[in-house]
Motif scaffolding. Structure first.
Motif, PDB file in Angstrom:
ATOM      1  N   VAL A   1       0.832  -1.207   0.000  1.00 29.83           N
ATOM      2  CA  VAL A   1       0.000   0.000   0.000  1.00 29.83           C
ATOM      3  C   VAL A   1       0.866   1.256   0.000  1.00 29.83           C
ATOM      4  O   VAL A   1       0.579   2.211  -0.722  1.00 29.83           O
ATOM      5  CB  VAL A   1      -0.976   0.001   1.201  1.00 29.83           C
ATOM      6  CG1 VAL A   1      -1.709   1.328   1.326  1.00 29.83           C
ATOM      7  CG2 VAL A   1      -1.962  -1.151   1.086  1.00 29.83           C
ATOM      8  N   SER A   2       1.927   1.255   0.780  1.00 31.40           N
ATOM      9  CA  SER A   2       2.779   2.456   0.843  1.00 31.40           C
ATOM     10  C   SER A   2       3.468   2.717  -0.485  1.00 31.40           C
ATOM     11  O   SER A   2       3.804   3.860  -0.801  1.00 31.40           O
ATOM     12  CB  SER A   2       3.815   2.339   1.966  1.00 31.40           C
ATOM     13  OG  SER A   2       4.702   1.264   1.708  1.00 31.40           O
ATOM     14  N   GLY A   3       3.668   1.686  -1.285  1.00 32.20           N
ATOM     15  CA  GLY A   3       4.274   1.856  -2.598  1.00 32.20           C
ATOM     16  C   GLY A   3       3.261   2.183  -3.685  1.00 32.20           C
ATOM     17  O   GLY A   3       3.625   2.466  -4.825  1.00 32.20           O
ATOM     18  N   HIS A   4       1.989   2.154  -3.345  1.00 33.86           N
ATOM     19  CA  HIS A   4       0.917   2.459  -4.295  1.00 33.86           C
ATOM     20  C   HIS A   4       1.017   3.935  -4.693  1.00 33.86           C
ATOM     21  O   HIS A   4       1.362   4.775  -3.851  1.00 33.86           O
ATOM     22  CB  HIS A   4      -0.430   2.166  -3.633  1.00 33.86           C
ATOM     23  CG  HIS A   4      -1.600   2.206  -4.555  1.00 33.86           C
ATOM     24  ND1 HIS A   4      -2.202   3.370  -4.945  1.00 33.86           N
ATOM     25  CD2 HIS A   4      -2.291   1.197  -5.158  1.00 33.86           C
ATOM     26  CE1 HIS A   4      -3.211   3.092  -5.739  1.00 33.86           C
ATOM     27  NE2 HIS A   4      -3.289   1.775  -5.889  1.00 33.86           N
ATOM     28  N   PRO A   5       0.709   4.277  -5.939  1.00 30.67           N
ATOM     29  CA  PRO A   5       0.781   5.685  -6.349  1.00 30.67           C
ATOM     30  C   PRO A   5      -0.139   6.598  -5.533  1.00 30.67           C
ATOM     31  O   PRO A   5       0.158   7.773  -5.360  1.00 30.67           O
ATOM     32  CB  PRO A   5       0.340   5.671  -7.819  1.00 30.67           C
ATOM     33  CG  PRO A   5       0.311   4.257  -8.241  1.00 30.67           C
ATOM     34  CD  PRO A   5       0.343   3.395  -7.047  1.00 30.67           C
ATOM     35  N   ALA A   6      -1.242   6.057  -5.009  1.00 32.00           N
ATOM     36  CA  ALA A   6      -2.177   6.862  -4.212  1.00 32.00           C
ATOM     37  C   ALA A   6      -2.699   6.010  -3.048  1.00 32.00           C
ATOM     38  O   ALA A   6      -3.791   5.448  -3.113  1.00 32.00           O
ATOM     39  CB  ALA A   6      -3.318   7.358  -5.082  1.00 32.00           C
ATOM     40  N   PRO A   7      -1.923   5.896  -1.950  1.00 30.07           N
ATOM     41  CA  PRO A   7      -2.339   5.048  -0.819  1.00 30.07           C
ATOM     42  C   PRO A   7      -3.697   5.444  -0.239  1.00 30.07           C
ATOM     43  O   PRO A   7      -4.485   4.585   0.145  1.00 30.07           O
ATOM     44  CB  PRO A   7      -1.230   5.235   0.215  1.00 30.07           C
ATOM     45  CG  PRO A   7      -0.068   5.755  -0.541  1.00 30.07           C
ATOM     46  CD  PRO A   7      -0.614   6.488  -1.717  1.00 30.07           C
ATOM     47  N   GLU A   8      -3.980   6.742  -0.222  1.00 32.26           N
ATOM     48  CA  GLU A   8      -5.274   7.168   0.326  1.00 32.26           C
ATOM     49  C   GLU A   8      -6.413   6.709  -0.573  1.00 32.26           C
ATOM     50  O   GLU A   8      -7.479   6.324  -0.091  1.00 32.26           O
ATOM     51  CB  GLU A   8      -5.313   8.687   0.512  1.00 32.26           C
ATOM     52  CG  GLU A   8      -6.546   9.138   1.271  1.00 32.26           C
ATOM     53  CD  GLU A   8      -6.500  10.605   1.657  1.00 32.26           C
ATOM     54  OE1 GLU A   8      -7.541  11.100   2.125  1.00 32.26           O
ATOM     55  OE2 GLU A   8      -5.455  11.257   1.505  1.00 32.26           O
TER      56      GLU A   8
END
Length: 167
Positions: free
Chosen positions: A50-57
């Motif tokens: 999730v932290s590496g996702h382009p948009a975690p929020e």
């Protein structure tokens, strides 16, 4: 390894918004809190991804939306079952005896009240009460005896003089 500091910062920055979003989706604060808590739990379990996702929020918002939809579907099924079954029968007021016994139980000290309630309301044997409360079996037995004795004294009707008692 998870980045606990990064997750904590993410949580601090987004939690208020997520709760408002969850409330907007569910219409119920308790439901919103449950949904948002579950979404953050899932994010923590997958924090490396999730932290590496382009948009975690955005990932978290999608999770909140899906969880809200799942709950709504479950509630819809429950509502349909209630509609089919009809409204529940009205529940009458408690009996006078129930009110008197409840008032008497409230007058007992908490340990005695707990032992009496577990034994007589839940039909638990003494050994199970001891295990649940962490008290020795002898203590539970003593509490039950004292509880019954005190309840009998509380519930005994005030003695009124009988005709043969008066000389």
């Amino acid at each position: 390894m998870r980045d606990a500091n990064g997750f904590d910062e993410f949580y601090r920055d987004t939690s208020a918004r997520m709760l408002r979003y969850g409330y907007a989706l569910t219409g119920d604060l308790a439901e919103a809190q449950d949904v948002v808590q579950e979404a953050y739990t899932r994010a923590w379990r997958r924090w490396a991804r999730v932290s590496g996702h382009p948009a975690p929020e955005a990932w978290l918002r999608l999770t909140v939306a899906r969880l809200s939809t799942d709950r709504w579907r479950r509630l819809s099924g429950w509502r349909a079952a209630v509609r089919r079954a009809g409204p529940p029968e009205p529940v009458g007021p408690p009996s006078e005896d129930a009110v008197v016994v409840t008032a008497a139980l409230r007058r007992l000290p908490a340990p005695l009240r707990q032992a009496v309630a577990l034994h007589y309301l839940f039909d638990l044997p003494v050994a199970d009460i001891a295990a649940e409360t962490g008290a020795p079996v002898g203590t539970v037995t003593s509490r039950l005896h004292r509880g019954r004795t005190e309840l009998a004294a509380i519930l005994a009707p005030a003695r009124t003089p009988e005709v043969h008692d008066v000389e």
